[in-house]
Scaffold this motif. Sequence first.
Motif, mmCIF file in Angstrom:
data_model
loop_
_atom_site.group_PDB
_atom_site.id
_atom_site.type_symbol
_atom_site.label_atom_id
_atom_site.label_comp_id
_atom_site.label_asym_id
_atom_site.label_seq_id
_atom_site.Cartn_x
_atom_site.Cartn_y
_atom_site.Cartn_z
ATOM 1 N N SER A 33 1.229 -0.944 0.742
ATOM 2 C CA SER A 33 0.319 -0.509 0.065
ATOM 3 C C SER A 33 1.021 1.493 0.359
ATOM 4 O O SER A 33 2.049 1.183 0.498
ATOM 5 N N ALA A 34 0.101 2.469 -0.592
ATOM 6 C CA ALA A 34 0.769 3.404 -0.403
ATOM 7 C C ALA A 34 1.084 4.225 0.952
ATOM 8 O O ALA A 34 0.201 3.528 1.991
ATOM 9 N N PRO A 35 2.416 4.584 1.257
ATOM 10 C CA PRO A 35 2.448 5.251 2.966
ATOM 11 C C PRO A 35 2.143 5.879 3.551
ATOM 12 O O PRO A 35 2.065 5.569 4.149
ATOM 13 N N TRP A 36 1.816 7.082 2.996
ATOM 14 C CA TRP A 36 0.766 7.267 3.319
ATOM 15 C C TRP A 36 -0.722 6.959 4.179
ATOM 16 O O TRP A 36 -0.934 7.613 4.827
ATOM 17 N N LEU A 37 -0.720 5.920 3.781
ATOM 18 C CA LEU A 37 -2.466 4.925 4.170
ATOM 19 C C LEU A 37 -1.715 3.779 4.635
ATOM 20 O O LEU A 37 -2.135 3.935 6.234
ATOM 21 N N VAL A 38 -1.180 3.657 4.542
ATOM 22 C CA VAL A 38 -0.049 2.373 6.036
ATOM 23 C C VAL A 38 0.534 3.546 7.681
ATOM 24 O O VAL A 38 0.501 2.853 8.166
ATOM 25 N N ALA A 39 0.937 4.565 6.811
ATOM 26 C CA ALA A 39 0.977 5.395 7.891
ATOM 27 C C ALA A 39 -0.686 5.527 8.920
ATOM 28 O O ALA A 39 -0.759 5.605 10.231
ATOM 29 N N THR A 40 -1.504 6.397 7.679
ATOM 30 C CA THR A 40 -2.694 6.328 8.484
ATOM 31 C C THR A 40 -3.009 5.009 9.061
ATOM 32 O O THR A 40 -3.845 5.309 10.490
ATOM 33 N N MET A 41 -3.293 3.853 8.546
ATOM 34 C CA MET A 41 -3.557 2.687 9.144
ATOM 35 C C MET A 41 -2.878 2.641 10.800
ATOM 36 O O MET A 41 -3.406 1.856 11.815
ATOM 37 N N LEU A 42 -1.809 2.711 11.471
ATOM 38 C CA LEU A 42 -0.848 2.427 11.346
ATOM 39 C C LEU A 42 -1.172 3.033 12.947
ATOM 40 O O LEU A 42 -1.008 2.844 14.074
ATOM 41 N N GLU A 43 -1.232 4.359 13.032
ATOM 42 C CA GLU A 43 -1.929 5.297 13.943
ATOM 43 C C GLU A 43 -3.237 5.363 14.395
ATOM 44 O O GLU A 43 -2.835 5.264 15.853
ATOM 45 N N ARG A 44 -3.690 4.658 13.346
ATOM 46 C CA ARG A 44 -5.004 4.593 13.992
ATOM 47 C C ARG A 44 -5.328 3.292 14.791
ATOM 48 O O ARG A 44 -6.034 2.955 15.601
ATOM 49 N N LEU A 45 -4.338 2.099 14.592
ATOM 50 C CA LEU A 45 -4.033 1.083 15.016
ATOM 51 C C LEU A 45 -3.604 1.380 16.245
ATOM 52 O O LEU A 45 -4.539 0.221 17.714
ATOM 53 N N ASP A 46 -2.639 2.136 16.664
ATOM 54 C CA ASP A 46 -2.411 2.037 18.037
ATOM 55 C C ASP A 46 -1.759 1.020 19.012
ATOM 56 O O ASP A 46 -1.951 0.974 19.735
ATOM 57 N N ALA A 47 -0.784 0.658 18.240
ATOM 58 C CA ALA A 47 -0.667 -0.669 18.723
ATOM 59 C C ALA A 47 0.968 -0.114 19.645
ATOM 60 O O ALA A 47 1.129 0.666 19.209
ATOM 61 N N ALA A 48 0.714 -1.392 21.238
ATOM 62 C CA ALA A 48 2.186 -1.134 21.845
ATOM 63 C C ALA A 48 2.850 -1.960 21.944
ATOM 64 O O ALA A 48 2.411 -2.775 21.516
ATOM 65 N N PRO A 49 3.920 -1.666 22.739
ATOM 66 C CA PRO A 49 5.141 -2.686 22.673
ATOM 67 C C PRO A 49 3.896 -3.888 24.071
ATOM 68 O O PRO A 49 3.205 -3.234 24.407
ATOM 69 N N GLY A 50 4.634 -5.003 22.944
ATOM 70 C CA GLY A 50 4.001 -6.006 23.865
ATOM 71 C C GLY A 50 2.778 -6.198 23.287
ATOM 72 O O GLY A 50 1.836 -7.583 23.466
ATOM 73 N N ASP A 51 2.606 -5.673 22.432
ATOM 74 C CA ASP A 51 0.390 -6.155 21.955
ATOM 75 C C ASP A 51 0.948 -7.410 20.821
ATOM 76 O O ASP A 51 1.796 -7.617 20.260
#
Length: 398
Positions: free
Chosen positions: A71-89
């Motif tokens: 996917s386009a980097p802007w969309l990958v970044a948007t999804m990761l920010e939305r996902l809000d994963a944290a260390p240990g998840d």
Amino acid sequence: MGIGSTAAELHAGLVEELRKSGRITTPEVADAFAAVPRHLFVPGIPLKEAYRDDAVFTKRAPDGTPLSSVSAPWLVATMLERLDAAPGDRVLEIGSGGYNAALLSRIVGEKGEVTSLDIDPEVIDRAESALRSAGVDEVRLLTGDGTLAVPDGGPYDRTVVTVQATSIALAWLEQLTADGRLVVPLRLRGLGRLLTFVRAGDHWVGDGWDLCGFVRMRGPAALDPMATTPLGEGVRLRWDGGPPPDADALTTALVGERHEVWTGVTVGVTEGTRPVVDLWLATVLDVFGRLHTTGTAPAGVRALPGGSPATWDGTGLAHLTMRPADPGASRFEYGVVRYGGDASTAVEFAHQLRIWDRDHRDGPGPVLRIFPRGGPECAARVCRLLDRPGPAMVLAWP
């Protein structure tokens, strides 16, 4: 960057571009992007292409239909920010490619787990090779149908779907923790939007509504209800569910008398109202689709860029249009064009645009509620129960 730019320079430039555009907003996502070279996941293309903010298709069907992509980097970044994963998840990715999994692995760290699943063994093999070249060996890669459960890795703290879905698989919800989060590109009544779901008591609530496009999901449970009906030269109607339109009647209507109904609803060119207006119309119009035209369409038949929301009956069709509202074309007015049929169709269409302007224009927008146990009701003032398999979905406006 110049022609001789190195991978490191192009990589750094992409990360900076994503920061400046606001797609990357947290240090964790920024660190992941800075640590994972994208060109390793799209081998065989020029470096400048690898670091362009655009999707790269990595597999196509014999007829050219895209089957897999990074996917386009802007969309990958948007999804990761939305996902809000944290260390240990523990994170489950539905639809693999390697790049997103590598970024997630960086975010969750050594104590976290990333499972990346794809229905295509060739895609998994390619992802495995790319991850190896990037020095990422913590990702668990699996081949299988993404709509089914992956029990031995759950429950998951986060699930991200990186293929276009048209319904929500019950397994995605059942395998999430109580405070889990699901990010999925979902197509509703023909409109592709990126949604983020969180639990709210006995159901799930999704919002976000970013415009997006993805390679569609494959497999026996992957529903694709979209249909296309040609309406003569240069005109086609795309629709999602419901009875098929009468192609002959509508083709005849389009070359007949044309009527316009203007609403008095004006918007600025930078307001970006079209996506939310499209969602509004998809909610309130019982018969809904999108009209698309090319330069060979009959005179006077012109859809808006990306397709005009449309409704129709047995003898005519009405669709959204716009016209300049000032001499400098800094504002535009919404209106409705009608071809054939009863004038009441266009009048009601225009009325709904005025309701959006009066009641929802500056509001929070819609939410999509998912009821895993069924039995939902349209409790909101404006809502629509969507006809989809799997958990019941209600599109609601406050």
